[in-house]
Design an enzyme around this catalytic site. Structure first.
Site, PDB file in Angstrom:
ATOM      1  N   ALA A  95       0.815  -1.216   0.000  1.00 33.58           N
ATOM      2  CA  ALA A  95       0.000   0.000   0.000  1.00 33.58           C
ATOM      3  C   ALA A  95       0.845   1.260   0.000  1.00 33.58           C
ATOM      4  CB  ALA A  95      -0.883  -0.007   1.238  1.00 33.58           C
ATOM      5  N   ARG A  96       0.185   2.334  -0.395  1.00 30.61           N
ATOM      6  CA  ARG A  96       0.766   3.663  -0.211  1.00 30.61           C
ATOM      7  C   ARG A  96      -0.146   4.414   0.750  1.00 30.61           C
ATOM      8  NH1 ARG A  96       2.763   5.247  -6.328  1.00 30.61           N
ATOM      9  NH2 ARG A  96       4.786   4.253  -6.130  1.00 30.61           N
ATOM     10  N   ASP A 103       3.943  -9.881  12.273  1.00 27.02           N
ATOM     11  CA  ASP A 103       4.873  -9.027  11.528  1.00 27.02           C
ATOM     12  C   ASP A 103       5.295  -7.834  12.385  1.00 27.02           C
ATOM     13  OD1 ASP A 103       6.464  -8.464   9.362  1.00 27.02           O
ATOM     14  OD2 ASP A 103       4.898  -7.414   8.237  1.00 27.02           O
TER      15      ASP A 103
HETATM   16  P1  ADP Z   1       1.917  -2.470   3.908  1.00 22.99           P
HETATM   17  O1  ADP Z   1       0.743  -3.277   4.328  1.00 22.99           O
HETATM   18  O2  ADP Z   1       1.950  -2.201   2.475  1.00 22.99           O
HETATM   19  O3  ADP Z   1       3.204  -2.963   4.478  1.00 22.99           O
HETATM   20  P2  ADP Z   1       1.869  -0.396   5.970  1.00 22.99           P
HETATM   21  O4  ADP Z   1       0.683  -0.596   6.815  1.00 22.99           O
HETATM   22  O5  ADP Z   1       3.163  -0.810   6.566  1.00 22.99           O
HETATM   23  O6  ADP Z   1       1.649  -1.028   4.530  1.00 22.99           O
HETATM   24  O7  ADP Z   1       1.935   1.140   5.581  1.00 22.99           O
HETATM   25  C1  ADP Z   1       2.834   1.622   4.626  1.00 22.99           C
HETATM   26  C2  ADP Z   1       3.479   2.903   5.083  1.00 22.99           C
HETATM   27  O8  ADP Z   1       2.486   3.888   5.267  1.00 22.99           O
HETATM   28  C3  ADP Z   1       4.170   2.789   6.431  1.00 22.99           C
HETATM   29  O9  ADP Z   1       5.484   2.354   6.334  1.00 22.99           O
HETATM   30  C4  ADP Z   1       4.108   4.225   6.902  1.00 22.99           C
HETATM   31  O10 ADP Z   1       5.144   4.976   6.318  1.00 22.99           O
HETATM   32  C5  ADP Z   1       2.794   4.711   6.357  1.00 22.99           C
HETATM   33  N1  ADP Z   1       1.721   4.555   7.348  1.00 22.99           N
HETATM   34  C6  ADP Z   1       0.980   3.455   7.576  1.00 22.99           C
HETATM   35  N2  ADP Z   1       0.062   3.676   8.531  1.00 22.99           N
HETATM   36  C7  ADP Z   1       0.225   4.959   8.908  1.00 22.99           C
HETATM   37  C8  ADP Z   1      -0.441   5.809   9.854  1.00 22.99           C
HETATM   38  N3  ADP Z   1      -1.446   5.371  10.599  1.00 22.99           N
HETATM   39  N4  ADP Z   1      -0.020   7.090   9.987  1.00 22.99           N
HETATM   40  C9  ADP Z   1       0.997   7.551   9.232  1.00 22.99           C
HETATM   41  N5  ADP Z   1       1.661   6.813   8.334  1.00 22.99           N
HETATM   42  C10 ADP Z   1       1.285   5.535   8.166  1.00 22.99           C
END
Ligand code: ADP
Length: 690
Positions: free
Chosen positions: A96-97, A206
């Site tokens: 995701a982004r 994870d």
């Molecule tokens: P994926 O499932 O693709 O690994 P993540 O949940 O890790 O996705 O989210 C991707 C990125 O988005 C994170 O590394 C972070 O930089 C940003 N991110 C995710 N959730 C949040 C949040 N609640 N607030 C701010 N940034 C977030």
């Protein structure tokens, strides 16, 4: 998942909106099909979860998936009428982004945006829906709050609480290593979040520094439930090989047939602890298969050039046990000596750029901070052996069964006075006080032996109570000697009445022992040993924890800001307060000016026998309510005695003078002084020799 960060966060405004957007004003529909698909998740997820690919392959695939995510339109309009303005790019994961997003009211969220093009296969669809379903079911102060989800033609949006201060991984990258006090603080929060998940049968699978984010107040929030799994029963196992190489537990790699469970998350805690203190994960290598080999053979070392405490090493070593059953539980982790070191009250945003100074933290303050951190992380309530379980209906429908109807010591209540085996129902531990509750004793500095095992901890509060009784007994004996010398004591006229227990209700068969003090403060000594004290004419209350290792530690709360975990206790205290007000008479007609104490006082222990009820108060006073309705309170280490008559008048004198004169100055009748004093001494002796 590589976190690719955008610019630092700013308030959302038209200027900052991402110019890359080509799709504007597109209608967004809520994920209507979620229900049906969610039930599919259950089935599919139980059998197969997306397995990790060998590193290179997985990386390629993941990059491709999140790269499919197109920048959302600058104005996201949903069918429910709620519009969102899309803001800055926050980061990118494998899937995701993430973008800032703001609603009409100005509230800012993070929108985890997944391209529909990346969820074409059933497997990825299932994975996403599982993530949504699990994340949606979570609600904890250390878990990123799920807000909503909806979709448009190209993306699925998962609206989350925004965490604008990046992740633990980002912090570590900037700071290289963290200090042990910070790590204690952060890990307490992380453990709070994990414990919450595990009690709901969710394994995260994870947990890593890059998936733990900071909210605006620098509280940690666990996110990314993309690999999380729900167990149908605690004994269930999961068989899918998944996780992130550096953090993966050995049983995931080796247990294709035996499976894995909650302990994989505990393993990750060990890896994170190591990484935060050393600066890199324990099994790190450029070669993924070497990482796996090292994990399987438990091949890790503490670098000699990194100053890590022995306490930290012991904890990490224990957590990184190859055998999952040998790893400490979440509660046990918090009992390790590592958590007894300096513990900050909070972490500020300056931590992001500079090494904080914790040299001002003394042991007492650290203990209080640790307790508060555990409470805020939801770790205290549920870890108690004897939690106070009360439903509103309990309070409304049931009346206390052992109340004393008219006064403190009613007539004809023989059957109600049964010996309460010295607080068998209430675990009592080490004693301590807050600075505000100054009349409670502080931990002596020589008591530094703390051990990991709960059973091995000396019951220090017993010792304190015992010493208090011993001191009072010695004072009484000294007063007797003084009386025999027949030298009048010149301080007799300036004595003030100590704070007394004026009403009480023993409801320990259900909740606890409630009392009102002559200061009008109301306390409840709950069956778990903790006290809630409602301060009269004040908008606050004290919660006094009889903590396992810290003893009595008090924290003040404002009534308008009652922490969720204490709401029931406050409710009970209110109930008792109302009950005592309507049903019980006060013990004395005290004039307020006679009350000597200005600080809050609470009941440490009570003992009921056939002949009296004995109350040991935190200011050292010991009150005896005799069966014949006469009461006496010995204060000032046995040198002062207060007599309270059945018609509730009180008189306070030096004990030596009363003994010399054979009575209290204004009491013309025989109150059985000698017999009562003999009972008091016997009770005190019993406590000293217990
Ligand atoms: P994926 O499932 O693709 O690994 P993540 O949940 O890790 O996705 O989210 C991707 C990125 O988005 C994170 O590394 C972070 O930089 C940003 N991110 C995710 N959730 C949040 C949040 N609640 N607030 C701010 N940034 C977030």
């Amino acid at each position: 998942m590589a976190a690719v960060r955008g610019q630092p966060l700013q308030a959302l405004g038209a200027r900052e909106l991402n110019a890359r957007s080509r799709i504007t004003n597109q209608q967004i529909t809520p994920l209507k099909s979620t229900r049906k698909l969610e039930s599919e998740v259950e089935v599919v997820k139980a059998e197969k979860v997306v397995p990790d690919q060998p590193k290179d392959k997985a990386k390629k695939k993941k990059e491709k998936l999140s790269a499919l995510c197109k920048t959302p339109p600058s104005l996201i309009r949903t069918r429910t009428g709620k519009d969102y303005k899309r803001g800055l790019f926050l980061g990118e994961g494998g899937f995701a982004r993430c973008f800032q997003i703001r609603d009409d009211s100005g509230e800012v969220y993070a929108a985890k945006t997944v391209a529909k093009a990346s969820i074409k296969s059933d497997k990825t669809k299932t994975k996403l829906l599982s993530e949504i379903k699990i994340h949606k079911s979570m609600s904890h102060s250390n878990i990123v709050q799920f807000v909503d989800c909806f979709e448009d033609d190209v993306n699925v949006y998962i609206l989350l609480e925004i965490c604008p201060n990046q992740s633990l991984m980002d912090l570590l990258k900037k700071r290289k290593v963290l200090t042990e006090p910070e790590v204690r603080y952060f890990m307490t929060q992380v453990i709070g979040g994990i414990r919450y998940m595990h009690t709901r049968r969710v394994i995260h699978r994870d947990l890593k520094l890059g998936n733990i984010f900071f909210d605006p107040e620098m509280n940690l929030k666990i996110g990314d439930f993309g690999l999380a799994a729900v167990l149908h029963a605690d004994k269930d196992r999961k068989y899918t090989i998944c996780g992130t190489p550096n953090y993966i537990a050995p049983e995931v790699l080796t247990g294709k047939t035996t499976g894995h469970s909650y302990e994989v998350d505990i393993w990750s805690i060990g890896v994170m602890l190591y990484a935060l203190l050393v600066g890199k994960p324990p099994f790190q290598s450029k070669d993924v298969s070497l990482i796996y080999e090292r994990i399987k053979t438990n091949d890790f070392h503490f670098p000699a050039d990194k100053p890590i405490s022995n306490e930290a090493k012991i904890l990490i070593q224990d957590i990184l046990s190859t055998n999952p059953l040998k790893r400490p539980t979440l509660d046990e982790i918090l009992e390790y000596d590592f958590f007894k070191g300096p513990f900050p009250e909070k972490i500020t945003v300056e931590t992001l750029v500079s090494v904080p100074d914790f040299s001002h933290l003394d042991r007492h303050q650290s203990q209080i901070n640790f307790m508060n951190a555990r409470r805020n992380a939801g770790l205290i309530q549920s870890s108690q052996k004897n939690p106070v379980e009360i439903l509103r209906s309990d309070l409304e429908s049931e009346k206390p069964k052992t109340i004393l109807p008219q006064s403190l010591s009613p007539g004809n209540t023989k059957s109600k006075y049964k010996e309460v085996t010295d607080m068998a129902v209430r675990p009592r531990k080490i004693e301590e006080s807050s600075s505000k509750l100054g009349k409670a004793r502080r931990l002596d500095d020589d008591r530094k032996t703390y051990r990991t095992s709960i059973d091995a901890i000396p019951r220090f509060s017993d010792t304190v109570l015992q010493k208090e009784c011993e001191g009072t007994l010695t004072g009484i004996l000294a007063a007797e000697r003084q009386a025999r010398s027949r030298v009048p004591n010149r301080y007799s006229t300036i004595l003030k009445t100590p704070t007394l227990i004026s009403k009480w209700v023993d409801y320990s068969n259900k909740h606890g022992f409630s009392y009102q003090l002559s200061s009008e403060d109301i306390g409840v000594l709950f069956n778990d040993g903790n006290t809630l004290l409602r301060v009269n004419h004040s908008n606050s209350f004290w919660y006094i924890m009889n903590d396992l290792t810290d003893g009595w530690v008090a924290q003040e709360y404002k009534m308008g800001f009652i922490p969720h975990e204490l709401s029931r206790q406050v409710e009970i205290a209110d109930f008792f307060a109302k009950y005592m007000k309507t049903n019980l008479c006060k013990v004395s007609n005290d004039d307020d000016s006679l009350i000597e104490e200005t600080e809050e006082i609470f009941l440490r222990r009570y003992t009921r026998s056939d002949l009296y009820v004995m109350f040991e108060l935190s200011n050292g006073s010991i009150q005896f309510n005799f069966r014949d309705h006469h009461k006496m309170c010995v204060s000032q280490a046995g040198s002062v005695i207060t007599y309270i008559s059945p018609d509730r008048t009180s008189e306070t004198c030096l004990l030596s003078n009363v003994l010399r004169d054979g009575s209290f100055p204004s009491v013309a009748y025989d109150i059985g002084l000698d017999e009562k004093l003999a009972l008091i001494k016997e009770a005190l002796k019993g406590k000293v020799n217990a």
